[in-house]
Design a protein around this motif. Sequence first.
Motif, PDB file in Angstrom:
ATOM      1  N   TRP A   1      86.500  -1.362   2.497  1.00  0.00           N
ATOM      2  CA  TRP A   1      85.474  -1.982   1.646  1.00  0.00           C
ATOM      3  C   TRP A   1      85.592  -3.497   1.699  1.00  0.00           C
ATOM      4  CZ3 TRP A   1      87.111  -3.461  -3.700  1.00  0.00           C
ATOM      5  CH2 TRP A   1      86.092  -4.153  -4.379  1.00  0.00           C
ATOM      6  N   ARG A   2      86.817  -4.016   1.513  1.00  0.00           N
ATOM      7  CA  ARG A   2      86.985  -5.469   1.471  1.00  0.00           C
ATOM      8  C   ARG A   2      86.688  -6.114   2.816  1.00  0.00           C
ATOM      9  NH1 ARG A   2      87.169  -8.774  -2.592  1.00  0.00           N
ATOM     10  NH2 ARG A   2      88.495 -10.108  -1.307  1.00  0.00           N
TER      11      ARG A   2
ATOM     12  N   VAL B   1      98.615  -3.251   3.829  1.00  0.00           N
ATOM     13  CA  VAL B   1      97.186  -2.977   3.957  1.00  0.00           C
ATOM     14  C   VAL B   1      96.434  -3.584   2.772  1.00  0.00           C
ATOM     15  CG1 VAL B   1      95.446  -1.165   4.024  1.00  0.00           C
ATOM     16  CG2 VAL B   1      97.579  -0.896   5.291  1.00  0.00           C
ATOM     17  N   LEU B   2      97.004  -3.433   1.573  1.00  0.00           N
ATOM     18  CA  LEU B   2      96.353  -3.999   0.390  1.00  0.00           C
ATOM     19  C   LEU B   2      96.292  -5.522   0.485  1.00  0.00           C
ATOM     20  CD1 LEU B   2      97.792  -1.807  -2.480  1.00  0.00           C
ATOM     21  CD2 LEU B   2      95.437  -1.926  -1.682  1.00  0.00           C
TER      22      LEU B   2
ATOM     23  N   ALA C   1      90.001   0.783   0.097  1.00  0.00           N
ATOM     24  CA  ALA C   1      89.925  -0.610  -0.343  1.00  0.00           C
ATOM     25  C   ALA C   1      89.890  -1.540   0.848  1.00  0.00           C
ATOM     26  CB  ALA C   1      91.128  -0.942  -1.237  1.00  0.00           C
ATOM     27  N   TYR C   2      90.678  -1.237   1.845  1.00  0.00           N
ATOM     28  CA  TYR C   2      90.727  -2.081   3.033  1.00  0.00           C
ATOM     29  C   TYR C   2      89.370  -2.091   3.726  1.00  0.00           C
ATOM     30  CZ  TYR C   2      91.896  -3.623   7.731  1.00  0.00           C
ATOM     31  OH  TYR C   2      91.921  -4.291   8.931  1.00  0.00           O
TER      32      TYR C   2
ATOM     33  N   THR D   1      96.787   6.783  -1.869  1.00  0.00           N
ATOM     34  CA  THR D   1      96.998   6.281  -0.511  1.00  0.00           C
ATOM     35  C   THR D   1      95.672   6.182   0.234  1.00  0.00           C
ATOM     36  OG1 THR D   1      99.004   7.581  -0.614  1.00  0.00           O
ATOM     37  CG2 THR D   1      98.501   6.552   1.471  1.00  0.00           C
TER      38      THR D   1
ATOM     39  N   VAL E   1      93.788   3.244  -0.794  1.00  0.00           N
ATOM     40  CA  VAL E   1      94.231   1.994  -0.173  1.00  0.00           C
ATOM     41  C   VAL E   1      93.403   1.755   1.090  1.00  0.00           C
ATOM     42  CG1 VAL E   1      96.117   0.864   1.021  1.00  0.00           C
ATOM     43  CG2 VAL E   1      96.540   2.049  -1.120  1.00  0.00           C
TER      44      VAL E   1
ATOM     45  N   THR F   1     101.827   0.153   3.233  1.00  0.00           N
ATOM     46  CA  THR F   1     100.659   0.312   2.374  1.00  0.00           C
ATOM     47  C   THR F   1     100.371  -0.977   1.613  1.00  0.00           C
ATOM     48  OG1 THR F   1     101.487   2.539   2.102  1.00  0.00           O
ATOM     49  CG2 THR F   1      99.626   1.907   0.747  1.00  0.00           C
TER      50      THR F   1
ATOM     51  N   THR G   1     100.173  18.546 -18.267  1.00  0.00           N
ATOM     52  CA  THR G   1      99.404  19.218 -17.227  1.00  0.00           C
ATOM     53  C   THR G   1      98.253  19.989 -17.829  1.00  0.00           C
ATOM     54  OG1 THR G   1     101.600  19.736 -16.465  1.00  0.00           O
ATOM     55  CG2 THR G   1      99.767  20.502 -15.127  1.00  0.00           C
TER      56      THR G   1
ATOM     57  N   GLU H   1     101.750  14.635  -6.768  1.00  0.00           N
ATOM     58  CA  GLU H   1     101.654  14.464  -5.315  1.00  0.00           C
ATOM     59  C   GLU H   1     100.214  14.207  -4.911  1.00  0.00           C
ATOM     60  OE1 GLU H   1     104.110  14.626  -2.786  1.00  0.00           O
ATOM     61  OE2 GLU H   1     105.513  14.422  -4.452  1.00  0.00           O
TER      62      GLU H   1
ATOM     63  N   GLU I   1      96.146  -7.196   3.125  1.00  0.00           N
ATOM     64  CA  GLU I   1      95.112  -7.471   4.114  1.00  0.00           C
ATOM     65  C   GLU I   1      93.731  -7.401   3.466  1.00  0.00           C
ATOM     66  OE1 GLU I   1      94.464  -8.848   7.659  1.00  0.00           O
ATOM     67  OE2 GLU I   1      96.460  -8.313   6.960  1.00  0.00           O
ATOM     68  N   ALA I   2      93.591  -6.510   2.499  1.00  0.00           N
ATOM     69  CA  ALA I   2      92.292  -6.306   1.870  1.00  0.00           C
ATOM     70  C   ALA I   2      91.977  -7.386   0.848  1.00  0.00           C
ATOM     71  CB  ALA I   2      92.257  -4.929   1.198  1.00  0.00           C
ATOM     72  N   PHE I   3      92.955  -7.826   0.096  1.00  0.00           N
ATOM     73  CA  PHE I   3      92.635  -8.648  -1.069  1.00  0.00           C
ATOM     74  C   PHE I   3      93.043 -10.109  -0.980  1.00  0.00           C
ATOM     75  CE2 PHE I   3      92.646  -4.303  -2.706  1.00  0.00           C
ATOM     76  CZ  PHE I   3      91.375  -4.279  -3.269  1.00  0.00           C
TER      77      PHE I   3
ATOM     78  N   TYR J   1     114.130  12.085  -3.154  1.00  0.00           N
ATOM     79  CA  TYR J   1     113.497  10.785  -2.869  1.00  0.00           C
ATOM     80  C   TYR J   1     114.506   9.710  -2.498  1.00  0.00           C
ATOM     81  CZ  TYR J   1     109.207  12.747  -4.600  1.00  0.00           C
ATOM     82  OH  TYR J   1     108.107  13.529  -4.748  1.00  0.00           O
TER      83      TYR J   1
ATOM     84  N   LEU K   1     100.103  17.806  -9.228  1.00  0.00           N
ATOM     85  CA  LEU K   1      99.231  16.735  -9.719  1.00  0.00           C
ATOM     86  C   LEU K   1      99.725  15.381  -9.232  1.00  0.00           C
ATOM     87  CD1 LEU K   1      96.848  15.961 -11.606  1.00  0.00           C
ATOM     88  CD2 LEU K   1      98.594  15.526 -13.341  1.00  0.00           C
TER      89      LEU K   1
END
Lengths: 119, 557, 631
Positions: free
Chosen positions: A111-112, B47-48, A108-109, A102, A105, B44, B4, A95, B50-52, B30, A93
């Motif tokens: 769309w914007r 990218v956000l 969103a890019y 992701t 994201v 990432t 779950t 992952e 860049e979008a907002f 990790y 779930l």
Amino acid sequence: MNAYAPILVLGGLGAGFAIFSVITASLTGPKRYNRAKLEAYECGIEPTPQPAGGGRFPIKYYLTAMLFIVFDIEIVFLYPWAVSFDALGLFGLVEMLLFVLTVFVAYAYVWRRGGLEWD
Amino acid sequence: MSATAVVHSLLTSAAATPAADRIPTPHIEYAQLSPVLIVLGTATVGVLAEAFLPRRSRYWAQLGITVVGLAAAFAAIIALAADGYATTRAHIAAMGAVAVDGPALFLQGTIVLIALVAAFTFAERRLDPVAHGNRVDSFAAQGSAVPGSPQEMKAVRAGFTTTEVFPLLLFAVGGMMIFPAANDLLTLFVSLEVFSLPLYLLCALARRRRLMSQEAAVKYFLLGAFSSAFLLFGIALLYGYAGTVAYTGTATAPGIAQVIDGSANLTPALANSTGNDALLLIGGAMVIMGLLFKVGAVPFHQWTPDVYQGAPTPVTGFMAAATKVAAFGALLRLLYVVLPGMRWDWRPVMWGVAIVTMVIGAIVAVTQTDVKRLLAYSSIAHAGFLLAGVIAVSPSGVSSVLFYLVAYSFVTLGGFAVVTLVRDAGGEATHLSKWAGLGRRSPLVAAVFAVFLLSFAGIPLTAGFAGKFAVFQAAAQAGAVPLVVIGVIASAIAAFFYIRVIVMMFFSEPQPDGPTVAIPSPLTSSAIAIGVVVTLVLGVAPQYFLDLAGKAGVFVR
Amino acid sequence: MDHLIGALVGAPLLGAAVLLLGGRRLDRIGHWVGTLLAAVSFALGVALFADMLSKDTGRRTFTSHLFTWVPVDSFRADVGFQLDQLSMTFVLLITGVGTLIHIYSIGYMAHDERRRRFFGYLNLFLAAMLLLVLANNYLLLYVGWEGVGLASYLLIGFWQHKPSAATAAKKAFIVNRVGDVGLSIAIMLLFTTFNSFSFSPVFGAVRDASGGRLTAIGLLLLLAACGKSAQVPLQSWLGDAMEGPTPVSALIHAATMVTAGVYLVTRSGAIFNASATAQLAVCVVGAVTLIFGAIVGCAKDDIKKALAGSTMSQIGYMMLAAGLGPVGYVFAIMHLVTHGFFKAGLFLGAGSVMHGMNDEVDMRKFGGLRGYMPVTFITFGLGYLAIIGFPGLSGFWTKDKIIEAAFAKGGGEGWVLGVVALIGAGVTAFYMTRVMLMTFFGEKRWQPDAQGHQPHPHESPKSMTVPMIILAFGSVFAGGLFSLNSSFLHWLEPVTGYSEGHSPLTAWQVSVATFVVLVVGAGLAWQQYGRKPVPAVAPRGSVLTRAARRDLLQDDFNHVVLVRGGEHLTRTLVHLDHSLVDGAVNGTAAGVGGVSARLRKVQNGFVRSYAVSMLGGAAVLVAATLLMRGI
């Protein structure tokens, strides 16, 4: 060698059928040409005269196609996960949420930055 | 009821059915993967942003995000190395997919630092003249606008800039960091694609000479795809041979290495296919070919000059430095971890490749007339020198290659950064004839470039000498004396054209309509300064860094 | 304390880097940065000195190994330092006088728009010179040796807009190259003989080496020393080097760099001790130069060139002493240090005079300045008394010792060398008195400069006079201090060794003889320049005077013997080069170019052909792999 024999046979049968069909159709079918037959079949772009100066197709076509592929592939990943949700448990779930996030994201890019607007 | 199960009951009607057999969840370390995760996460976030974010604040935000992300990743690498992951605690993480060991951390650190310096050159906005009241960088105003079209004019006038280059850079860096650490063939392939695709895009984004830039990108993309196909086909053959894509494993769950050296317990079906060495040889050769394409070795080198010339110069610098580091890292791991048992097969072939690469790189460079193409051929020759170190198959081979990569990459970054400074009305003046007499007009820039060229040529007291010395020494110790002799001859030929450029800069009359040297911002200045410092420090006191590379030069198996 | 040695060299090196790379924004504070770092280096030197004094005599040598540059087999190019009493002496001299001259330059160069660069070069010089004296092996010493050569070149040619300065810089550089070649060959010979570059293993193994080798090494080292220290036959550059700014002349071409040759000979004492031939050669060079320089000094009207002749002559004394072996090493270094004080003081005084006289250097246009520049007059006068060896002042203690040691060599050689040294003392008194009289006494012979400005001599600013005063103190007291209880002898003896000679004359006899010679020399000068007015235009003079004005025809000699001969040789070589070597080289280059041009055609820009060649390459690779296995 023996192990691969059925594959060869299958390939031979496929090729034989294709050749047989094409030859049969060309021998037996009636040949009446008209405009509609020259046009693209079912999908694709209407063949129109090229714009002046060589021109290009608008990039929107490619953009839309690419977006379709991106989200289509997301579904491809979602589906098996949904089927074996039980067996994958919490790890699955988390992952999958990360994966969806992701992709969002990217969404969103797009769309914007106006990738979803046709004009 | 577990969380779950709650979600499950909400989502499906199958809640009532008995719990299915659990699939064992993979174990992901990790913390040990944090350098890569930080870089990709930062991308990432980029990218956000860049979008907002509004257009005006994007440049500074992206630069800040990139620098912070890369610095954090470097800190994470240092922390891992300090924890002993480079030496005593080196192991294979993420279910056998990624190695965390000395070479991986060393190369990841190098790549991150290269990216940091490259990010400075990406962000340079003082070189081009101010256009319509906006400071502009080396990248196209709007990548999708047709060159010379009204849309492009509009984008330029509005002061658009492609700040996406920063997330793209970070995605490429993420892929490059996994590449030398990949411990199975699939991870290798995926990371190859992850770093290649952003690079293809970056190549197409030059502000000036856009058609040439796009042509370069298309060439790079097509040939890159072609070589990926080789790589993938090789992977398939190796899988067919060994029944696994893992590099290493145990006797019961063998990796390819175990299958090759015969220490694996094989199922009867597999025992049948391992009898067929042709699969292994062809598969191995094809995977190596995929990597040789990335390092730009002959005969897979022809994309290099065209792409280096066409791409925006900051991208060229980054690509020349970082791609080589990543690809040589992957090549080293493949040859030293997976295929050492086959070295009697691949060594003669690699000998040939190394010789041809050194000789052709050096010879063809002699008649080049464009600085960027000259540096491209020089990078081909350097790939040959590096291959000489790879062929040694010894600890000193690994450490010498690691050292050489550091020495070469920062000099390259600095060299291309200098190229961005010399400009005329059409942007960068890359034709060599325009560099004539640069030493008279701008002695400092010419002197710095001369330092880089001397390092490329391998003159003592520069990093290039120490690196070349190390790889040739390793090769000679491994018995490849003829290779070393040819390498030295190739170096001499190469020295000819480097020195020729220096002579041209200092001893010929400047042309009346010659280029001007732009005054860079501290960003490019510091990139160049770092190049000079690394060149001199590694040249004057290389032993510390050779020792460091030696300590980091042990692969986990 | 090990780290401090690195910092000692590092401080001025940092200064040079900051000042030369920092750009214009440092213009306003550059000179302070340079001076501060020189002072830091001096402070570190003093700290190390105090630390050294607190140790036993036998345990005063520090070595500190920084790193090794690419070791191969027994070839180890180490970067390591050795600080013992000998290098300590130099460190204090270099950083101490260096700091004073930095301070002096603040005032002297105040109106030069490239002052920051000047201080950068000065710092570079300090770093290189410290490296030279602190190196624990010949290779690193060579780096410092070349470094000071570079700094000297840059500083002589600092006013490069003057063609004479540019030419002088080039001349210094080229003449020094001759010496440097000697040093590099000596180092190569050292390595093949002893298999090491480091001082201690080399000196430890001198016993086992063949005499011929040692003589060869010694003579080559002497050649190097001749180049750097302006000794006959490589002396010609020093006079022209006075084209550089006066602080440079004081620091580099009087107090420190030019004495590097003496350092080299003293440091390599173990080698020279083992070869009598090499030692004799050093003595001869020293003796010839001390007379040569003194004669040149007598004839020059340019105040700086007169002082340069004097420098040459005084270094001749040091060389002579160093050539005497353990009898003389200590006195060579002792004279070197006191000379560092009084000669730097004299140069700074000369600079001060020039500062007040619109940069005029011709002494015939000075005269009567003592009332206008009292501080300069007094400090210059004290330096003058010190250099001629007036009893009680520094030069007296150190020069007399050298003359004594020359006699102590014994036999005919001893008499010859001793008498030469004695005559040198007389000539020194003559030319220095001449300088003194022409500059500060007599009537005013001032003349307007090229722009028609009448000079208005005035005392120089504090930043210039204070260093002069401090150096004057050194000129007066240093020698006496060193001789008190033979303190300098005891200090240096563990490094250089010392043996008492057997002089046919007693110390008293030598002192009296020297004093008599001194009075005669000074008296002759007074007779000629004090009692009669000095003509403002130089009289024609005798053949010897005219020759001496032209530096005893050194340039003409060089021109006829070396330049002409060289030209013939070059012409022959160029011819051979064109016909044979170039043929081969150009042939190769053309061959490579041809192959290159052909290979370039493969790079046609079409992706399809690239892909085909990749495919071909892949096929060849796979085939080759399979063939290797014989499948």
